[in-house]
Design an enzyme around this catalytic site. Structure first.
Site, PDB file in Angstrom:
ATOM      1  N   GLU A  96      31.052 -26.203  30.269  1.00 17.62           N
ATOM      2  CA  GLU A  96      29.664 -26.682  30.219  1.00 17.62           C
ATOM      3  C   GLU A  96      29.551 -28.180  30.479  1.00 17.62           C
ATOM      4  O   GLU A  96      28.526 -28.652  30.986  1.00 17.62           O
ATOM      5  CB  GLU A  96      29.032 -26.328  28.869  1.00 17.62           C
ATOM      6  CG  GLU A  96      28.759 -24.853  28.691  1.00 17.62           C
ATOM      7  CD  GLU A  96      29.914 -24.071  28.089  1.00 17.62           C
ATOM      8  OE1 GLU A  96      29.743 -22.878  27.785  1.00 17.62           O
ATOM      9  OE2 GLU A  96      31.014 -24.668  27.921  1.00 17.62           O
ATOM     10  N   PHE A 101      26.060 -16.092  14.136  1.00 12.48           N
ATOM     11  CA  PHE A 101      27.145 -16.267  15.101  1.00 12.48           C
ATOM     12  C   PHE A 101      26.697 -17.179  16.250  1.00 12.48           C
ATOM     13  O   PHE A 101      25.646 -16.974  16.838  1.00 12.48           O
ATOM     14  CB  PHE A 101      27.576 -14.906  15.645  1.00 12.48           C
ATOM     15  CG  PHE A 101      28.639 -14.988  16.700  1.00 12.48           C
ATOM     16  CD1 PHE A 101      29.914 -15.432  16.409  1.00 12.48           C
ATOM     17  CD2 PHE A 101      28.352 -14.619  18.015  1.00 12.48           C
ATOM     18  CE1 PHE A 101      30.891 -15.507  17.389  1.00 12.48           C
ATOM     19  CE2 PHE A 101      29.317 -14.691  19.003  1.00 12.48           C
ATOM     20  CZ  PHE A 101      30.593 -15.136  18.689  1.00 12.48           C
ATOM     21  N   GLN A 102      27.499 -18.193  16.528  1.00 13.24           N
ATOM     22  CA  GLN A 102      27.257 -19.170  17.586  1.00 13.24           C
ATOM     23  C   GLN A 102      25.923 -19.906  17.417  1.00 13.24           C
ATOM     24  O   GLN A 102      25.250 -20.236  18.387  1.00 13.24           O
ATOM     25  CB  GLN A 102      27.342 -18.524  18.980  1.00 13.24           C
ATOM     26  CG  GLN A 102      28.765 -18.141  19.361  1.00 13.24           C
ATOM     27  CD  GLN A 102      28.928 -17.782  20.826  1.00 13.24           C
ATOM     28  OE1 GLN A 102      27.996 -17.310  21.478  1.00 13.24           O
ATOM     29  NE2 GLN A 102      30.123 -17.998  21.352  1.00 13.24           N
ATOM     30  N   LYS A 132      16.905 -16.294  21.644  1.00 12.63           N
ATOM     31  CA  LYS A 132      17.204 -15.144  22.508  1.00 12.63           C
ATOM     32  C   LYS A 132      16.078 -14.109  22.505  1.00 12.63           C
ATOM     33  O   LYS A 132      15.775 -13.507  23.543  1.00 12.63           O
ATOM     34  CB  LYS A 132      18.511 -14.491  22.067  1.00 12.63           C
ATOM     35  CG  LYS A 132      18.910 -13.314  22.961  1.00 12.63           C
ATOM     36  CD  LYS A 132      20.281 -12.751  22.620  1.00 12.63           C
ATOM     37  CE  LYS A 132      20.648 -11.617  23.578  1.00 12.63           C
ATOM     38  NZ  LYS A 132      22.003 -11.088  23.294  1.00 12.63           N
ATOM     39  N   MET A 192      42.748 -49.033  32.390  1.00  9.55           N
ATOM     40  CA  MET A 192      41.917 -50.032  31.729  1.00  9.55           C
ATOM     41  C   MET A 192      42.357 -50.246  30.287  1.00  9.55           C
ATOM     42  O   MET A 192      42.297 -51.361  29.759  1.00  9.55           O
ATOM     43  CB  MET A 192      40.442 -49.632  31.798  1.00  9.55           C
ATOM     44  CG  MET A 192      39.485 -50.756  31.461  1.00  9.55           C
ATOM     45  SD  MET A 192      39.650 -52.212  32.531  1.00  9.55           S
ATOM     46  CE  MET A 192      38.656 -51.719  33.934  1.00  9.55           C
TER      47      MET A 192
END
Length: 572
Positions: free
Chosen positions: A50, A112-113, A162, A479
């Site tokens: 993602e 969940f999630q 959802k 760096m």
């Protein structure tokens, strides 16, 4: 027209002329993915992480000026996107991120999630919405695109439960209502009195500097800036984010300013008497030590965002408005008046500027034994005729690309400025290449940065993006090593990369072309060979000098006039 939530989203995106969605499916967005399956007008790009989706959408937005669109699932899908959202937020990039959420009745139950996506993203978005009903979904999407693309642009998150996307549960679709948000009315036109006051101050200058930032690029005001600058014949410097807003090969351009800016740009900032700041936010990488920033200057500041005015540096003439509109008004006033700047004083100022330029602060020692990273960037500029879209990751290679690849057009330099996000370069290049399939797109990276999102090589294969990856491989987090050399008595704590993959074999395993270059004499020919493979992604692994540092450099607590120069150069 009665539509389900998934179909409402698709129709809203069509209304916004969305070309690509960058995303990754999961349980909370499967109804949306089912709606995507049933249409052909919007192309979904399946990334491998993602974070890659947000960076790809970001690169697309920076190159095109259109908002990037991201679709992720709930929980880890949303949290994986946060780095890319914050990257876009820091650089004011228009983006709409649609995140799935658990069913509305389960919100707050640790389902969940489930994560509080609104709470998590609130500090790093321009705005975010939790959709409260299917009936308000279309209106919310319209507001999201409006907020993301107007005023000072930025990312907007829309979190959709959802159950509001369930097939068969439908509402009438109406996208025709104008957006009304009483709390959000961004200014467009600058105040006429302030503009005239600014012009009077600008024309009184004897040692002026025009300091332009990413706001000029984002505001599509490059043409107005160029006309304004040439009318005045004042020196122009760009921030890292503003490169390309004024042509880098123009004689009036004195280079990038700030921590790794040119000697002449930084000295000009320190000694100027009038500073004209346009679409810039006076960030710490530009100003150096605030107490010694522009000590002699009266400051004009033009910006679309009132919150940026006098936030870090107190200014004398603030103008809130669209930078292109304000510059256009200034040009009209200057052209209509007989008043002009003191030409003798401006000539003396240019003489001083040329004297500083004669120091040749970007000069470096070439070698016939080891590849110098600066030389690779210069060869890249020759190989592309200076006309590529160049993305970068973050570190030494980013600064060398900014210093040694002159950008003459806006939206060609695509990099993470404010957040400094390693892993940005490859997925951003993917987004740019999808937007402009026939253009040359190059990703300048390092062996540390590229590994953070290297899985997107798989996405590049799936969608046929023939990016050319220029890896300046010095076997260090360069760096970090540079700072450790200067500030930590060469205690190189965990900055050495001693377990690197074989990048050629790794690239080939993803179905692309890999090249290893370790001789200076092979730099130009390898680039030529790579760019002749127009339909293939090529990873060029340049084994470079480990000891090279980025100069000039302003260290912490120092002012513009206290630059650390390349010790191999004698600078009076």
């Amino acid at each position: 027209m009665e539509l389900s939530g998934g179909q409402v989203l698709i129709e809203a995106l069509k209304e916004e002329d969305v070309e690509f969605i960058f995303g990754y499916p999961g349980g909370a967005v499967l109804h949306i993915y089912d709606a995507l399956y049933e249409q052909n007008s919007i192309k979904h790009i399946l990334v491998r992480h993602e974070q890659g989706a947000t960076h790809a959408a970001d690169g697309y937005a920076r190159a095109t000026g259109k908002p990037g669109v991201v679709l992720v699932t709930s929980g880890p899908g949303a949290t994986n996107a946060v780095t890319g959202i914050a990257t876009a937020f820091m650089d004011s990039i228009p983006m709409v991120v649609i995140s799935g959420q658990v069913q509305s009745r389960f919100i707050g139950s640790d389902a969940f999630q489930e994560v509080d996506c609104i709470g998590i993203t609130r500090p790093c978005v321009k705005h975010n919405f939790l959709v409260e009903s299917l009936e308000t979904f279309a209106e919310t999407m319209k507001k999201a695109f409006h907020v993301a693309t107007t005023g000072r642009p930025g990312p907007v998150v829309v979190d959709i439960p959802k159950d509001f996307t369930t097939p068969g549960v439908t509402v009438p679709f109406d996208y025709s209502k104008p957006v009304e948000m009483r709390s959000y009315t961004p200014a467009v036109d600058g105040h006429p009195g302030q503009i005239r006051k600014a012009v009077d101050l600008i024309l009184s200058a004897k040692r002026p500097m025009i300091y332009s930032g990413g706001g000029v690029v984002l505001g599509d005001a490059s043409e107005q800036l160029t006309k304004f600058s040439r009318l005045l014949n004042y020196p122009v410097t760009n921030t890292l984010m503003g490169l390309g807003a004024f042509p880098s090969t123009d004689p009036q351009f004195v280079g990038m300013l700030g921590m790794h800016g040119t000697y002449e740009a930084n000295m000009g900032m320190h000694d100027c008497d009038v500073l004209i700041a346009i679409g810039a936010r006076f960030d710490d990488r530009v100003t150096g030590e605030l107490e010694s920033f522009c000590p002699h200057a009266k400051i004009v500041h033009v910006d679309i965002d009132p919150a940026s005015i006098s936030k870090n540096v107190k200014v004398d003439v603030p103008i809130v408005g669209n930078v292109g509109q304000v510059l256009g008004e200034m040009v009209k006033i200057i052209e209509a008046t007989d008043k002009r700047a003191d030409s003798e004083a401006i000539d003396e100022w240019w003489a001083q500027m040329r004297a500083w330029q004669s120091k040749d602060c970007l000069a470096y020692e070439l070698s016939d034994k080891v590849i110098k990273p600066q030389a690779v960037i210069e060869a890249l500029w020759r190989a592309t005729n200076g006309d590529a879209y160049v993305t970068s990751d973050v570190g030494q290679h980013q600064m060398w690309a900014a210093q040694y690849y002159p950008f003459d057009k806006p939206r060609r330099w695509i990099n993470s400025g404010g957040l400094g996000t390693m892993g940005f370069g490859l997925p951003a290049a993917m987004g740019v290449q999808l937007a402009f399939p026939d253009e040359t797109v190059v990703c300048v990276t390092g062996e540390a940065s590229v590994q953070m999102c290297i899985q997107e090589l798989s996405t590049c294969l799936q969608y046929g993006t023939p990016i050319k990856i220029i890896c300046l491989n010095n076997r260090y987090m360069g760096m970090v090593r540079q700072w450790q050399e200067f500030s930590y008595e060469k205690r190189y704590s965990h900055s050495y990369m001693d377990a690197l993959p074989d990048f050629v074999k790794l690239t080939e395993s993803y179905g692309h072309v890999g090249m290893n270059i370790d001789k200076p004499s092979d730099v130009d020919s390898s680039l030529k060979e790579a760019f002749e493979m127009k339909d293939r992604l090529v990873f060029l692994n340049f084994v470079t000098d480990q000891t090279e540092n980025v100069y000039p450099m302003i260290e912490a607590g120092k002012g513009h006039h206290e630059m650390r120069m390349n010790p191999s150069r004698e600078l009076a």
